[in-house]
Design an enzyme around this catalytic site. Structure first.
Site, PDB file in Angstrom:
ATOM      1  CE  LYS A  72      -2.339  -2.525  11.383  1.00  0.00           C
ATOM      2  NZ  LYS A  72      -1.334  -1.555  10.976  1.00  0.00           N
ATOM      3  CB  SER A  98      -6.952  -3.278   9.860  1.00  0.00           C
ATOM      4  OG  SER A  98      -7.625  -4.423   9.410  1.00  0.00           O
ATOM      5  CB  ALA A  99     -12.124  -3.807   8.396  1.00  0.00           C
ATOM      6  CB  ILE A 106      -0.972  -0.026   1.210  1.00  0.00           C
ATOM      7  CG1 ILE A 106      -1.788  -1.336   1.201  1.00  0.00           C
ATOM      8  CG2 ILE A 106      -1.907   1.169   1.170  1.00  0.00           C
ATOM      9  CD1 ILE A 106      -2.604  -1.576   2.456  1.00  0.00           C
ATOM     10  CG  PHE A 154       1.772   2.759   4.691  1.00  0.00           C
ATOM     11  CD1 PHE A 154       0.458   2.400   4.430  1.00  0.00           C
ATOM     12  CD2 PHE A 154       2.261   3.922   4.116  1.00  0.00           C
ATOM     13  CE1 PHE A 154      -0.351   3.175   3.616  1.00  0.00           C
ATOM     14  CE2 PHE A 154       1.469   4.705   3.300  1.00  0.00           C
ATOM     15  CZ  PHE A 154       0.158   4.336   3.050  1.00  0.00           C
ATOM     16  CB  SER A 209      11.126  -6.532   7.454  1.00  0.00           C
ATOM     17  OG  SER A 209      10.102  -5.564   7.517  1.00  0.00           O
ATOM     18  CE1 TYR A 242      -1.867  -6.158  10.763  1.00  0.00           C
ATOM     19  CE2 TYR A 242      -4.044  -7.162  10.559  1.00  0.00           C
ATOM     20  CZ  TYR A 242      -3.150  -6.178  10.209  1.00  0.00           C
ATOM     21  OH  TYR A 242      -3.513  -5.189   9.328  1.00  0.00           O
ATOM     22  NE  ARG A 258     -13.948 -11.455   5.051  1.00  0.00           N
ATOM     23  CZ  ARG A 258     -14.859 -12.278   5.593  1.00  0.00           C
ATOM     24  NH1 ARG A 258     -16.153 -12.122   5.334  1.00  0.00           N
ATOM     25  NH2 ARG A 258     -14.481 -13.254   6.396  1.00  0.00           N
ATOM     26  CG  PHE A 264     -13.559  -2.557   4.910  1.00  0.00           C
ATOM     27  CD1 PHE A 264     -13.351  -1.308   5.517  1.00  0.00           C
ATOM     28  CD2 PHE A 264     -14.476  -3.405   5.489  1.00  0.00           C
ATOM     29  CE1 PHE A 264     -14.062  -0.924   6.655  1.00  0.00           C
ATOM     30  CE2 PHE A 264     -15.197  -3.031   6.617  1.00  0.00           C
ATOM     31  CZ  PHE A 264     -14.993  -1.791   7.197  1.00  0.00           C
ATOM     32  CG  ASN A 265     -11.006  -7.858   2.698  1.00  0.00           C
ATOM     33  OD1 ASN A 265     -11.636  -7.316   3.602  1.00  0.00           O
ATOM     34  ND2 ASN A 265     -10.672  -9.128   2.750  1.00  0.00           N
ATOM     35  NE  ARG A 322      -9.413 -17.728   6.489  1.00  0.00           N
ATOM     36  CZ  ARG A 322      -8.867 -16.772   5.757  1.00  0.00           C
ATOM     37  NH1 ARG A 322      -7.739 -17.006   5.084  1.00  0.00           N
ATOM     38  NH2 ARG A 322      -9.417 -15.586   5.657  1.00  0.00           N
TER      39      ARG A 322
HETATM   40  P1  NAD Z   1       3.526  -4.575   3.437  1.00  0.00           P
HETATM   41  O1  NAD Z   1       4.100  -5.623   4.306  1.00  0.00           O
HETATM   42  O2  NAD Z   1       3.481  -4.804   1.984  1.00  0.00           O
HETATM   43  O3  NAD Z   1       4.260  -3.183   3.705  1.00  0.00           O
HETATM   44  C1  NAD Z   1       4.802  -2.844   4.959  1.00  0.00           C
HETATM   45  C2  NAD Z   1       6.188  -2.265   4.701  1.00  0.00           C
HETATM   46  O4  NAD Z   1       6.743  -1.847   5.960  1.00  0.00           O
HETATM   47  C3  NAD Z   1       7.163  -3.272   4.091  1.00  0.00           C
HETATM   48  O5  NAD Z   1       7.826  -2.675   3.006  1.00  0.00           O
HETATM   49  C4  NAD Z   1       8.126  -3.600   5.230  1.00  0.00           C
HETATM   50  O6  NAD Z   1       9.416  -3.890   4.745  1.00  0.00           O
HETATM   51  C5  NAD Z   1       8.082  -2.324   6.040  1.00  0.00           C
HETATM   52  N1  NAD Z   1       8.373  -2.456   7.478  1.00  0.00           N
HETATM   53  C6  NAD Z   1       7.789  -3.304   8.366  1.00  0.00           C
HETATM   54  N2  NAD Z   1       8.290  -3.075   9.596  1.00  0.00           N
HETATM   55  C7  NAD Z   1       9.197  -2.082   9.482  1.00  0.00           C
HETATM   56  C8  NAD Z   1      10.043  -1.391  10.384  1.00  0.00           C
HETATM   57  N3  NAD Z   1      10.051  -1.685  11.686  1.00  0.00           N
HETATM   58  N4  NAD Z   1      10.834  -0.427   9.923  1.00  0.00           N
HETATM   59  C9  NAD Z   1      10.856  -0.112   8.587  1.00  0.00           C
HETATM   60  N5  NAD Z   1      10.077  -0.711   7.677  1.00  0.00           N
HETATM   61  C10 NAD Z   1       9.249  -1.679   8.126  1.00  0.00           C
HETATM   62  O7  NAD Z   1       2.044  -4.271   4.001  1.00  0.00           O
HETATM   63  P2  NAD Z   1       0.873  -3.456   3.321  1.00  0.00           P
HETATM   64  O8  NAD Z   1      -0.130  -4.412   2.809  1.00  0.00           O
HETATM   65  O9  NAD Z   1       1.423  -2.422   2.423  1.00  0.00           O
HETATM   66  O10 NAD Z   1       0.253  -2.786   4.622  1.00  0.00           O
HETATM   67  C11 NAD Z   1       0.662  -1.512   5.063  1.00  0.00           C
HETATM   68  C12 NAD Z   1      -0.024  -1.205   6.387  1.00  0.00           C
HETATM   69  O11 NAD Z   1      -1.438  -1.311   6.209  1.00  0.00           O
HETATM   70  C13 NAD Z   1       0.357  -2.179   7.492  1.00  0.00           C
HETATM   71  O12 NAD Z   1       0.438  -1.454   8.705  1.00  0.00           O
HETATM   72  C14 NAD Z   1      -0.821  -3.129   7.537  1.00  0.00           C
HETATM   73  O13 NAD Z   1      -1.014  -3.688   8.797  1.00  0.00           O
HETATM   74  C15 NAD Z   1      -1.971  -2.192   7.173  1.00  0.00           C
HETATM   75  N6  NAD Z   1      -3.117  -2.926   6.593  1.00  0.00           N
HETATM   76  C16 NAD Z   1      -2.911  -3.727   5.492  1.00  0.00           C
HETATM   77  C17 NAD Z   1      -3.980  -4.445   4.965  1.00  0.00           C
HETATM   78  C18 NAD Z   1      -3.777  -5.357   3.778  1.00  0.00           C
HETATM   79  O14 NAD Z   1      -4.639  -6.182   3.498  1.00  0.00           O
HETATM   80  N7  NAD Z   1      -2.703  -5.241   3.022  1.00  0.00           N
HETATM   81  C19 NAD Z   1      -5.255  -4.338   5.534  1.00  0.00           C
HETATM   82  C20 NAD Z   1      -5.425  -3.487   6.632  1.00  0.00           C
HETATM   83  C21 NAD Z   1      -4.342  -2.787   7.156  1.00  0.00           C
HETATM   84  C1  UD1 Z   2      -7.859 -11.049   6.490  1.00  0.00           C
HETATM   85  C2  UD1 Z   2      -7.614 -10.777   7.948  1.00  0.00           C
HETATM   86  C3  UD1 Z   2      -7.663  -9.281   8.213  1.00  0.00           C
HETATM   87  C4  UD1 Z   2      -6.705  -8.548   7.294  1.00  0.00           C
HETATM   88  C5  UD1 Z   2      -7.029  -8.893   5.856  1.00  0.00           C
HETATM   89  C6  UD1 Z   2      -6.020  -8.292   4.924  1.00  0.00           C
HETATM   90  C7  UD1 Z   2      -8.426 -12.731   9.166  1.00  0.00           C
HETATM   91  C8  UD1 Z   2      -9.458 -13.257  10.107  1.00  0.00           C
HETATM   92  N1  UD1 Z   2      -8.585 -11.461   8.765  1.00  0.00           N
HETATM   93  O1  UD1 Z   2      -9.192 -10.677   6.179  1.00  0.00           O
HETATM   94  O2  UD1 Z   2      -7.310  -9.032   9.554  1.00  0.00           O
HETATM   95  O3  UD1 Z   2      -6.827  -7.147   7.491  1.00  0.00           O
HETATM   96  O4  UD1 Z   2      -6.967 -10.322   5.681  1.00  0.00           O
HETATM   97  O5  UD1 Z   2      -6.544  -8.225   3.639  1.00  0.00           O
HETATM   98  O6  UD1 Z   2      -7.505 -13.413   8.790  1.00  0.00           O
HETATM   99  N2  UD1 Z   2     -10.691 -17.317   1.201  1.00  0.00           N
HETATM  100  C9  UD1 Z   2     -10.900 -18.526   0.565  1.00  0.00           C
HETATM  101  N3  UD1 Z   2      -9.797 -19.242   0.180  1.00  0.00           N
HETATM  102  C10 UD1 Z   2      -8.522 -18.810   0.385  1.00  0.00           C
HETATM  103  C11 UD1 Z   2      -8.323 -17.562   1.027  1.00  0.00           C
HETATM  104  C12 UD1 Z   2      -9.445 -16.840   1.442  1.00  0.00           C
HETATM  105  O7  UD1 Z   2     -12.028 -18.942   0.352  1.00  0.00           O
HETATM  106  O8  UD1 Z   2      -7.564 -19.519   0.030  1.00  0.00           O
HETATM  107  C13 UD1 Z   2     -11.872 -16.522   1.608  1.00  0.00           C
HETATM  108  C14 UD1 Z   2     -11.947 -16.283   3.100  1.00  0.00           C
HETATM  109  O9  UD1 Z   2     -12.675 -17.293   3.723  1.00  0.00           O
HETATM  110  C15 UD1 Z   2     -12.660 -14.927   3.148  1.00  0.00           C
HETATM  111  C16 UD1 Z   2     -12.275 -14.238   1.835  1.00  0.00           C
HETATM  112  O10 UD1 Z   2     -11.763 -15.259   0.994  1.00  0.00           O
HETATM  113  O11 UD1 Z   2     -14.038 -15.133   3.126  1.00  0.00           O
HETATM  114  C17 UD1 Z   2     -11.213 -13.180   2.038  1.00  0.00           C
HETATM  115  O12 UD1 Z   2     -10.148 -13.743   2.787  1.00  0.00           O
HETATM  116  P1  UD1 Z   2      -8.786 -12.960   3.048  1.00  0.00           P
HETATM  117  O13 UD1 Z   2      -8.265 -12.414   1.781  1.00  0.00           O
HETATM  118  O14 UD1 Z   2      -7.898 -13.860   3.849  1.00  0.00           O
HETATM  119  O15 UD1 Z   2      -9.242 -11.694   3.929  1.00  0.00           O
HETATM  120  P2  UD1 Z   2     -10.062 -11.637   5.294  1.00  0.00           P
HETATM  121  O16 UD1 Z   2     -10.142 -12.946   5.936  1.00  0.00           O
HETATM  122  O17 UD1 Z   2     -11.342 -10.926   5.021  1.00  0.00           O
END
Ligand code: NAD
Ligand code: UD1
Length: 338
Positions: A153, A124-125, A12, A80, A34, A149, A231, A178-179, A293
């Protein structure tokens, strides 16, 4: 305006860096790789045609943060950096609490020292936890996340609330994603988890390119129209643009603490994702239905009304865009690897 992005090489963060540079912000990134690769830096430059500053380091390390703030006049921070894998957080809780909490505390302390008090935080949601709503509005009480995790948050949101109440000169916006799925249309940057993915779209992508054999859809006996979980999927470019809106509001208004859901408001089932993915990419996915799951809720959807009202933000990309752009990224990425 100069913006510090922690974790700016991640999924992101890199998309947000692109949108910030396109909107003519100056950008400084800190990342310790990392969970990302160094070549993302060049890719951001190729996409935007713009330059930015980069510091390799750990956000838990206050010395490098002090160096960044002394070498740059930072107007605001988007935080992030953190670990995000739900399953891993269950097996390595200390690693998750240490990294996610320590990085945030170090950042807040140095921002305080340097009198930079404008922060956008990636929440995060997941903070809605197990509350039995299907449509989440920001005013409902937070639930209890089922994993470390998610708990980090919730804890960080609480820390930020306490900080603001102690010192209302802070401006803090917490964005509950959200997702997130999809990739930049260039196909250069995207979600590239290492190992076997847990999340749905990365798993679909590995099956689509033949790196994994078969997708298991977790449960088709839920109380939803087609029996599979629902979702709220959001294209990562829409998500990145939500950060720009949140930042503009933060930079141009009186200090306040705010929370916004970033989602589309549209629930989509797992089966709908799979069939849309097949259709727009003109392929067949190997999938089967399996057991539910543990910990999955039947249906989760954002109420994004507040973000529209106060930020003027809403999603613009469709499920088709999400499926097409995700596939474009994996095709380019797996070609690069071969
Ligand atoms: P990501 O893992 O792709 O990006 C995180 C980045 O932070 C990575 O490049 C990693 O190398 C860096 N990092 C981690 N710890 C560090 C540290 N201590 N110092 C310096 N760099 C560090 O994750 P993302 O999907 O881009 O998510 C970004 C943020 O959004 C995270 O906080 C995550 O929890 C939050 N978030 C993500 C999702 C999702 O589905 N991707 C959903 C909800 C919230
Ligand atoms: C999960 C995390 C949430 C996190 C988000 C990041 C949990 C309980 N929640 O959400 O904290 O912020 O990822 O995007 O883990 N599914 C399948 N087959 C698969 C994988 C997933 O059917 O192989 C289904 C799951 O049952 C779910 C949907 O796809 O219904 C989305 O799953 P996923 O992408 O893992 O996201 P969340 O579980 O919604």
């Amino acid at each position: 305006m100069k913006i510090l992005i922690t974790g700016g090489c991640g999924y992101i963060g890199s998309h947000t860096a692109v949108e910030l540079l396109n909107a003519n912000y100056e950008v400084v990134i800190i990342d310790n790789f990392s969970n990302s690769k160094r070549d993302v830096l060049d890719k951001i430059k190729v996409i935007t045609g713009k330059n930015f500053s980069f510091y390799e380091g750990d956000v838990c390390d206050k010395e490098i943060l002090r160096q960044i703030f002394s070498e740059n006049k930072i107007d605001g921070v988007i935080h992030f950096a953190g670990f995000k894998a739900v399953g891993e957080s269950v097996s390595k809780p200390l690693m998750y609490y240490r990294n996610n909490l320590d990085s945030t505390l170090s950042l807040l302390e140095v921002m305080n020292e340097m009198n930079c008090k404008k922060l956008v935080f990636s929440s995060s949601a997941t903070v809605y936890g197990d509350c039995h709503e299907t449509r989440f509005v920001e005013t409902i009480k937070k639930g209890t996340p089922s994993n470390p995790y998610g708990k980090t948050k919730t804890m960080i949101e609480d820390i930020l609330e306490d900080l603001y109440h102690a010192d209302p000169t802070w401006s803090i916006t917490m964005l509950r994603y959200f997702n997130p799925v999809g990739s930049h249309s260039s196909g250069l940057i995207g979600d590239d988890p290492s190992g076997i993915p847990n999340n749905l779209m990365p798993y679909i992508l590995r099956v689509a390119v033949g790196q994994l054999e078969c997708l298991t859809i977790f449960g088709n006996d839920y109380d939803t129209p087609d029996g599979t979980c629902i979702r709220d999927y959001i294209h990562v470019v829409d998500l990145a643009q939500g950060h720009i809106k949140a930042l503009e509001q933060l930079l141009n208004n009186e200090p306040k603490i705010r929370i916004y859901n970033l989602g589309s408001g549209q629930g989509v089932s797992v089966t709908e994702i799979v069939t849309t993915f097949e259709k727009v990419n003109n392929l067949k996915l190997n999938y089967k239905y399996g057991a539910r799951r543990n910990g999955d809720l039947p249906a989760i959807c954002a109420d994004p009304t507040l973000a529209l009202k106060e930020l003027g933000w809403k999603t613009t990309k469709t499920l088709e865009d999400m499926c097409r752009d995700s596939y474009n990224f994996i095709i380019k990425n797996s070609q690069n690897k071969n």
